[in-house]
Design a protein around this motif. Structure first.
Motif, PDB file in Angstrom:
ATOM      1  N   ILE A   3      45.972  49.900  36.203  1.00 37.54           N
ATOM      2  CA  ILE A   3      45.789  49.234  37.493  1.00 37.54           C
ATOM      3  C   ILE A   3      46.078  47.762  37.239  1.00 37.54           C
ATOM      4  O   ILE A   3      45.444  47.144  36.368  1.00 37.54           O
ATOM      5  CB  ILE A   3      44.351  49.415  38.011  1.00 37.54           C
ATOM      6  CG1 ILE A   3      44.098  50.900  38.248  1.00 37.54           C
ATOM      7  CG2 ILE A   3      44.122  48.667  39.318  1.00 37.54           C
ATOM      8  CD1 ILE A   3      43.090  51.488  37.385  1.00 37.54           C
ATOM      9  N   ASP A  47      46.757  43.827  41.774  1.00 38.82           N
ATOM     10  CA  ASP A  47      46.178  44.725  42.789  1.00 38.82           C
ATOM     11  C   ASP A  47      44.664  44.554  42.846  1.00 38.82           C
ATOM     12  O   ASP A  47      44.078  44.527  43.927  1.00 38.82           O
ATOM     13  CB  ASP A  47      46.517  46.183  42.469  1.00 38.82           C
ATOM     14  CG  ASP A  47      47.977  46.490  42.793  1.00 38.82           C
ATOM     15  OD1 ASP A  47      48.611  45.629  43.441  1.00 38.82           O
ATOM     16  OD2 ASP A  47      48.471  47.555  42.400  1.00 38.82           O
ATOM     17  N   LEU A  48      44.060  44.467  41.667  1.00 37.54           N
ATOM     18  CA  LEU A  48      42.596  44.349  41.644  1.00 37.54           C
ATOM     19  C   LEU A  48      42.124  43.023  42.240  1.00 37.54           C
ATOM     20  O   LEU A  48      41.133  42.977  42.956  1.00 37.54           O
ATOM     21  CB  LEU A  48      42.077  44.465  40.213  1.00 37.54           C
ATOM     22  CG  LEU A  48      41.991  45.892  39.662  1.00 37.54           C
ATOM     23  CD1 LEU A  48      41.553  45.852  38.212  1.00 37.54           C
ATOM     24  CD2 LEU A  48      41.021  46.729  40.477  1.00 37.54           C
ATOM     25  N   LYS A  69      42.257  43.206  45.889  1.00 34.67           N
ATOM     26  CA  LYS A  69      41.252  44.096  46.476  1.00 34.67           C
ATOM     27  C   LYS A  69      39.842  43.536  46.308  1.00 34.67           C
ATOM     28  O   LYS A  69      39.012  43.639  47.205  1.00 34.67           O
ATOM     29  CB  LYS A  69      41.377  45.453  45.783  1.00 34.67           C
ATOM     30  CG  LYS A  69      40.654  46.558  46.480  1.00 34.67           C
ATOM     31  CD  LYS A  69      41.180  47.903  46.045  1.00 34.67           C
ATOM     32  CE  LYS A  69      40.272  49.003  46.562  1.00 34.67           C
ATOM     33  NZ  LYS A  69      40.517  50.271  45.915  1.00 34.67           N
ATOM     34  N   TYR A  70      39.579  43.002  45.140  1.00 30.97           N
ATOM     35  CA  TYR A  70      38.257  42.427  44.865  1.00 30.97           C
ATOM     36  C   TYR A  70      38.452  40.947  44.591  1.00 30.97           C
ATOM     37  O   TYR A  70      39.541  40.501  44.314  1.00 30.97           O
ATOM     38  CB  TYR A  70      37.617  43.085  43.645  1.00 30.97           C
ATOM     39  CG  TYR A  70      37.502  44.567  43.739  1.00 30.97           C
ATOM     40  CD1 TYR A  70      36.396  45.165  44.329  1.00 30.97           C
ATOM     41  CD2 TYR A  70      38.519  45.386  43.252  1.00 30.97           C
ATOM     42  CE1 TYR A  70      36.300  46.539  44.435  1.00 30.97           C
ATOM     43  CE2 TYR A  70      38.427  46.765  43.356  1.00 30.97           C
ATOM     44  CZ  TYR A  70      37.315  47.330  43.941  1.00 30.97           C
ATOM     45  OH  TYR A  70      37.232  48.691  44.050  1.00 30.97           O
ATOM     46  N   TYR A 111      36.881  52.239  33.503  1.00 30.19           N
ATOM     47  CA  TYR A 111      37.274  51.678  34.791  1.00 30.19           C
ATOM     48  C   TYR A 111      36.682  52.552  35.886  1.00 30.19           C
ATOM     49  O   TYR A 111      36.806  53.777  35.832  1.00 30.19           O
ATOM     50  CB  TYR A 111      38.806  51.662  34.911  1.00 30.19           C
ATOM     51  CG  TYR A 111      39.250  51.455  36.332  1.00 30.19           C
ATOM     52  CD1 TYR A 111      39.152  50.201  36.907  1.00 30.19           C
ATOM     53  CD2 TYR A 111      39.699  52.518  37.104  1.00 30.19           C
ATOM     54  CE1 TYR A 111      39.513  49.998  38.233  1.00 30.19           C
ATOM     55  CE2 TYR A 111      40.064  52.332  38.428  1.00 30.19           C
ATOM     56  CZ  TYR A 111      39.965  51.065  38.976  1.00 30.19           C
ATOM     57  OH  TYR A 111      40.309  50.875  40.280  1.00 30.19           O
ATOM     58  N   SER A 112      36.018  51.974  36.853  1.00 28.24           N
ATOM     59  CA  SER A 112      35.585  52.753  38.010  1.00 28.24           C
ATOM     60  C   SER A 112      35.426  51.852  39.219  1.00 28.24           C
ATOM     61  O   SER A 112      35.009  50.698  39.092  1.00 28.24           O
ATOM     62  CB  SER A 112      34.272  53.493  37.725  1.00 28.24           C
ATOM     63  OG  SER A 112      33.185  52.603  37.834  1.00 28.24           O
ATOM     64  N   GLU A 113      35.751  52.407  40.370  1.00 26.84           N
ATOM     65  CA  GLU A 113      35.597  51.639  41.618  1.00 26.84           C
ATOM     66  C   GLU A 113      34.124  51.342  41.861  1.00 26.84           C
ATOM     67  O   GLU A 113      33.772  50.269  42.329  1.00 26.84           O
ATOM     68  CB  GLU A 113      36.152  52.443  42.798  1.00 26.84           C
ATOM     69  CG  GLU A 113      37.630  52.666  42.705  1.00 26.84           C
ATOM     70  CD  GLU A 113      38.344  52.288  43.993  1.00 26.84           C
ATOM     71  OE1 GLU A 113      37.697  51.826  44.928  1.00 26.84           O
ATOM     72  OE2 GLU A 113      39.579  52.474  44.033  1.00 26.84           O
ATOM     73  N   GLU A 114      33.259  52.354  41.524  1.00 28.52           N
ATOM     74  CA  GLU A 114      31.816  52.136  41.738  1.00 28.52           C
ATOM     75  C   GLU A 114      31.349  50.948  40.930  1.00 28.52           C
ATOM     76  O   GLU A 114      30.563  50.132  41.401  1.00 28.52           O
ATOM     77  CB  GLU A 114      30.968  53.357  41.314  1.00 28.52           C
ATOM     78  CG  GLU A 114      31.287  54.649  42.028  1.00 28.52           C
ATOM     79  CD  GLU A 114      32.369  55.401  41.284  1.00 28.52           C
ATOM     80  OE1 GLU A 114      32.053  56.059  40.284  1.00 28.52           O
ATOM     81  OE2 GLU A 114      33.551  55.315  41.693  1.00 28.52           O
ATOM     82  N   LEU A 164      33.043  48.380  40.009  1.00 26.31           N
ATOM     83  CA  LEU A 164      33.503  47.132  40.618  1.00 26.31           C
ATOM     84  C   LEU A 164      32.693  46.810  41.881  1.00 26.31           C
ATOM     85  O   LEU A 164      32.337  45.657  42.121  1.00 26.31           O
ATOM     86  CB  LEU A 164      34.986  47.226  40.939  1.00 26.31           C
ATOM     87  CG  LEU A 164      35.872  46.948  39.721  1.00 26.31           C
ATOM     88  CD1 LEU A 164      37.207  47.659  39.823  1.00 26.31           C
ATOM     89  CD2 LEU A 164      36.106  45.445  39.541  1.00 26.31           C
ATOM     90  N   LEU A 165      32.386  47.856  42.661  1.00 27.54           N
ATOM     91  CA  LEU A 165      31.601  47.623  43.880  1.00 27.54           C
ATOM     92  C   LEU A 165      30.188  47.151  43.529  1.00 27.54           C
ATOM     93  O   LEU A 165      29.607  46.295  44.200  1.00 27.54           O
ATOM     94  CB  LEU A 165      31.543  48.901  44.730  1.00 27.54           C
ATOM     95  CG  LEU A 165      32.885  49.260  45.386  1.00 27.54           C
ATOM     96  CD1 LEU A 165      32.828  50.633  46.053  1.00 27.54           C
ATOM     97  CD2 LEU A 165      33.306  48.187  46.407  1.00 27.54           C
ATOM     98  N   LYS A 215      30.359  43.650  42.724  1.00 25.51           N
ATOM     99  CA  LYS A 215      30.520  42.878  43.966  1.00 25.51           C
ATOM    100  C   LYS A 215      29.145  42.616  44.591  1.00 25.51           C
ATOM    101  O   LYS A 215      28.831  41.482  44.979  1.00 25.51           O
ATOM    102  CB  LYS A 215      31.411  43.687  44.922  1.00 25.51           C
ATOM    103  CG  LYS A 215      31.757  42.973  46.186  1.00 25.51           C
ATOM    104  CD  LYS A 215      32.858  43.741  46.934  1.00 25.51           C
ATOM    105  CE  LYS A 215      33.249  42.981  48.162  1.00 25.51           C
ATOM    106  NZ  LYS A 215      32.953  43.590  49.396  1.00 25.51           N
TER     107      LYS A 215
END
Ligand code: AMP
Ligand code: ZN
Length: 473
Positions: free
Chosen positions: A274, A278-279, A282-283, A303-306, A308-309, A312
């Motif tokens: 990724i 892009d990251l 997005k973030y 790596y995980s979207e969770e 990163l969230l 955040k």
């Protein structure tokens, strides 16, 4: 302060060679594609290390190279029908943009291999003169068996290397474990003149030649991702220690764990990456930094979207705390009669600060250090919300703590206490206008109440023929 040294396989007290100066070399990217989160991890880790060393008053000289001569670059450039230099230029520019967006402080210098071919040739000549390198049909090789210390970084032994096929099979070299220093030119490849014939530098030699050129024959820290321990760094040590006749070439070897995707290393060659661009779109880039710092730099990181969230949410929480403290500080005073909660809160911040340093001193343990950042955030929020008369000393200490954290972790750059000041000014002006209207309507009681309440929080209104002005008491 202790640093885990891959060379000795233990945490060691950090004592730089030259007093206040720390000389540091981090292997840079091979520039044939966009940088991904794995790169982000490694360079954010070394940036945080650098920032912490600077916080400790060391003057850091950091060099990061660009590998702009390489098979992958040549192949990709051929596919795209552009020159390797055009391809490398494009991705160097893109890499530097990504680093800037991630708040990574620039290195002192980013030397490129293609601009150091003369240095590399001289280096190889010395290795040949010393009897550690030889010319074969397809290039120049380093004679690994001659270097008795080979394997001291990665703990590999030569038999294992050969049995494990971790060496390039090639009948042209003397021994299977020997590695290339110079490759003779094949058609349509970039090439340079050399005493042995036209060709180009092989991979490992660049970091030895440029490291020694810019940091000297011995320096403090050399870093990169885990994948570089063998063969890249093992080979760098062999070449450099033969060249200088001094050992150890580098005092502390530091390696970052991989960013993983579905149990595999995130990498350009596997295509499971990724991009940082892009990251970052997005973030927020600070969210990415916090996500990376929530894990110790040597541990693998999934790596995980969770994840990163989660980072955040955590970052938002910290920003809210900052704003909360900053807004309260303006109307606070230094107290002389302290309540229990004033004393306890101050003490918690002070201890958290010490513990933050202890964690960072223990091989840059950022996840542990972050625990204390959240502790201060919780404690100071509770303080602001429950104390009816918060002490300015406590609030200032908390704000100073967060500034220190922001400086070391490269976050909180979007916090500007002037933001709140702007709002404060606007709010006062709104009240002044309402008060003027009230006076016109002869509602003097309410108009006076506004003036008195503002005075209570330290804002004095003064009426003059030109209108009302205000000042802080
Ligand atoms: P490369 O572009 O592959 O030459 O890598 C440049 C630097 O990024 C090296 O120090 C690598 O070890 C590091 N790196 C590459 N992929 C990852 C990853 N998935 N996780 C952590 N570091 C990485
Ligand atoms: Zn290197």
């Amino acid at each position: 302060m202790k640093i885990y040294n891959t060379l000795t396989k233990k945490k060691e007290e950090f004592n730089p060679i030259d007093g206040h100066e720390v000389k540091m070399y981090v292997c840079g990217p091979t520039v044939y594609d966009y940088a991904h989160l794995g790169h982000g991890r490694t360079y954010v880790a070394f940036d945080t290390i650098r920032r912490y060393l600077e916080h400790k008053n060391y003057i850091v000289k950091l060099i990061i190279n660009f590998t702009d001569i390489d098979d992958k670059i040549i192949n990709r450039a051929n596919e795209k029908r552009i020159t390797p230099k055009e391809l490398a230029d494009k991705f160097i520019k893109s890499f530097l943009e990504d680093m800037e967006k991630l708040n990574i402080k620039p290195a002192e210098l980013y030397p490129r291999v293609s601009e150091h071919v003369d240095d590399i040739i001289k280096f190889i000549e010395t290795l040949i003169e010393k009897g550690y390198a030889y010319v074969a049909d397809d290039g120049v090789y380093f004679d690994v068996k001659k270097f008795g210390d080979y394997g001291k970084l990665s703990n590999i032994n030569l038999d294992e290397m050969i049995a494990g096929h971790r060496v390039e099979k090639n009948l042209k070299k003397k021994n299977p474990e020997d590695f290339a220093l110079w490759k003779f030119a094949k058609p349509n490849e970039p090439k340079w003149d050399s005493p042995w014939g036209e060709g180009r530098p092989a991979w490992h030699i660049e970091c030895s030649a440029m490291g020694i050129k810019y940091l000297g024959e011995q320096f403090d820290i050399h870093g990169g991702g885990n994948d570089l321990i063998f063969p890249h760094h093992e080979n760098e040590i062999a070449q450099s220690e033969v060249y200088t006749g001094r050992s150890p070439w580098v005092k502390y070897w530091m390696h970052t764990g991989f960013v993983m995707v579905d149990r595999e290393k995130m990498s350009k060659s596997l295509g499971n990456f990724i991009t940082l661009k892009d990251l970052i779109d997005k973030y927020d880039s600070e969210v990415i930094r916090l996500f990376l710092l929530q894990r110790h730099y040597r541990s693998p990181l999934d790596y995980s979207e969770e994840g990163l969230l989660d980072a955040k949410t955590n970052l938002e929480k910290l920003y809210n705390t900052l704003k909360n403290v900053d807004a309260t500080i303006r109307s606070s005073h230094i107290k002389h009669n302290l309540d229990d909660i004033d004393i306890k809160t101050y003490e918690t911040i002070r201890n958290a600060w010490i513990n933050f340093y202890n964690a960072m001193d223990d091989d840059f343990n950022t996840p542990e250090a972050l625990k204390y950042v959240f502790e201060v955030s919780n404690v100071i929020n509770r303080y602001v919300n429950t104390s009816n008369n918060p002490n300015k000393s406590v609030l200032t200490k908390a704000l100073d703590f967060f500034k220190m954290v922001g400086e070391i972790f490269g976050i909180f750059n979007k916090f500007d206490s002037k933001d709140n000041e702007g709002i404060e000014e606007d709010l006062i002006n709104i009240l002044i206008n309402i008060r003027a209207k009230l006076k016109k309507e002869k509602n003097y009681n309410l108009a006076d109440e506004i003036r008195d309440e503002l005075k209570n929080i330290g804002i004095q209104l003064e009426d003059s023929p030109k209108g009302t002005i205000w000042k802080k008491l």
